[in-house]
Design a protein around this motif. Sequence first.
Motif, PDB file in Angstrom:
ATOM      1  N   THR A  13       0.839  -1.193   0.000  1.00  0.00           N
ATOM      2  CA  THR A  13       0.000   0.000   0.000  1.00  0.00           C
ATOM      3  C   THR A  13       0.878   1.249   0.000  1.00  0.00           C
ATOM      4  OG1 THR A  13      -0.167   0.037   2.410  1.00  0.00           O
ATOM      5  CG2 THR A  13      -1.865  -1.182   1.217  1.00  0.00           C
ATOM      6  N   GLY A  14       0.313   2.347  -0.465  1.00  0.00           N
ATOM      7  CA  GLY A  14       1.081   3.588  -0.565  1.00  0.00           C
ATOM      8  C   GLY A  14       2.222   3.448  -1.558  1.00  0.00           C
ATOM      9  N   CYS A  37      -0.834  -0.613  -4.451  1.00  0.00           N
ATOM     10  CA  CYS A  37      -2.086   0.056  -4.117  1.00  0.00           C
ATOM     11  C   CYS A  37      -1.785   1.486  -3.690  1.00  0.00           C
ATOM     12  CB  CYS A  37      -2.747  -0.713  -2.979  1.00  0.00           C
ATOM     13  SG  CYS A  37      -4.146   0.134  -2.249  1.00  0.00           S
ATOM     14  N   ASP A  38      -2.611   2.426  -4.157  1.00  0.00           N
ATOM     15  CA  ASP A  38      -2.464   3.825  -3.775  1.00  0.00           C
ATOM     16  C   ASP A  38      -3.757   4.550  -4.110  1.00  0.00           C
ATOM     17  OD1 ASP A  38       0.268   5.548  -3.095  1.00  0.00           O
ATOM     18  OD2 ASP A  38      -1.359   6.768  -3.914  1.00  0.00           O
ATOM     19  N   LEU A  39      -3.947   5.725  -3.573  1.00  0.00           N
ATOM     20  CA  LEU A  39      -5.126   6.543  -3.890  1.00  0.00           C
ATOM     21  C   LEU A  39      -5.114   7.028  -5.338  1.00  0.00           C
ATOM     22  CD1 LEU A  39      -5.522   8.734  -0.686  1.00  0.00           C
ATOM     23  CD2 LEU A  39      -7.151   7.058  -1.563  1.00  0.00           C
ATOM     24  N   SER A  40      -3.946   7.353  -5.854  1.00  0.00           N
ATOM     25  CA  SER A  40      -3.832   7.922  -7.194  1.00  0.00           C
ATOM     26  C   SER A  40      -3.764   6.815  -8.249  1.00  0.00           C
ATOM     27  CB  SER A  40      -2.578   8.795  -7.293  1.00  0.00           C
ATOM     28  OG  SER A  40      -2.391   9.193  -8.638  1.00  0.00           O
ATOM     29  N   ALA A  63      -6.029   1.296  -7.625  1.00  0.00           N
ATOM     30  CA  ALA A  63      -6.419   2.466  -6.837  1.00  0.00           C
ATOM     31  C   ALA A  63      -7.327   2.006  -5.704  1.00  0.00           C
ATOM     32  CB  ALA A  63      -7.145   3.473  -7.708  1.00  0.00           C
ATOM     33  N   CYS A  64      -7.014   2.442  -4.488  1.00  0.00           N
ATOM     34  CA  CYS A  64      -7.816   2.030  -3.341  1.00  0.00           C
ATOM     35  C   CYS A  64      -7.568   2.967  -2.174  1.00  0.00           C
ATOM     36  CB  CYS A  64      -7.443   0.602  -2.941  1.00  0.00           C
ATOM     37  SG  CYS A  64      -8.393  -0.041  -1.555  1.00  0.00           S
ATOM     38  N   ASP A  65      -8.636   3.276  -1.457  1.00  0.00           N
ATOM     39  CA  ASP A  65      -8.550   4.021  -0.207  1.00  0.00           C
ATOM     40  C   ASP A  65      -8.566   2.988   0.915  1.00  0.00           C
ATOM     41  OD1 ASP A  65      -8.887   5.512   2.084  1.00  0.00           O
ATOM     42  OD2 ASP A  65     -10.623   6.634   1.349  1.00  0.00           O
ATOM     43  N   VAL A  66      -7.427   2.785   1.563  1.00  0.00           N
ATOM     44  CA  VAL A  66      -7.323   1.726   2.567  1.00  0.00           C
ATOM     45  C   VAL A  66      -7.946   2.099   3.910  1.00  0.00           C
ATOM     46  CG1 VAL A  66      -5.301   0.680   1.484  1.00  0.00           C
ATOM     47  CG2 VAL A  66      -4.989   2.368   3.302  1.00  0.00           C
ATOM     48  N   SER A  67      -8.574   3.278   4.000  1.00  0.00           N
ATOM     49  CA  SER A  67      -9.217   3.661   5.253  1.00  0.00           C
ATOM     50  C   SER A  67     -10.614   3.053   5.407  1.00  0.00           C
ATOM     51  CB  SER A  67      -9.305   5.188   5.366  1.00  0.00           C
ATOM     52  OG  SER A  67     -10.217   5.715   4.422  1.00  0.00           O
ATOM     53  N   PRO A  71     -13.546  -1.307   0.166  1.00  0.00           N
ATOM     54  CA  PRO A  71     -12.630  -1.171  -0.969  1.00  0.00           C
ATOM     55  C   PRO A  71     -11.367  -2.019  -0.815  1.00  0.00           C
ATOM     56  CG  PRO A  71     -13.314   0.994  -0.185  1.00  0.00           C
ATOM     57  CD  PRO A  71     -13.820  -0.018   0.792  1.00  0.00           C
TER      58      PRO A  71
END
Length: 83
Positions: A13-14, A37-40, A63-67, A71
């Motif tokens: 992630t990130g 995996c990242d937001l962008s 693309a994924c928001d891990v919060s 998702p």
Amino acid sequence: MTRRFEGRVALVTGAARGIGLECARTFAREGAAVALCDLSADEVRAAAASISQEHAVPALGLACDVSAEAPVDAMVEEAIGRL
């Protein structure tokens, strides 16, 4: 040369930049297929393409928001299905 993670899959992630990207590169250099995996979406896909070309391993940019749990579950399932 033995690659420690040959035949394995790493999910990072990130991974579009910074420490996450370097972790993904290290896993790839050691032979792992890598799910980044990242937001962008654009950045993570570009990073995956670069890693795949540079290290000759499968790399997937997601693309994924891990919060949020849903998702993350979907991203992990996609990574499992494609790698």
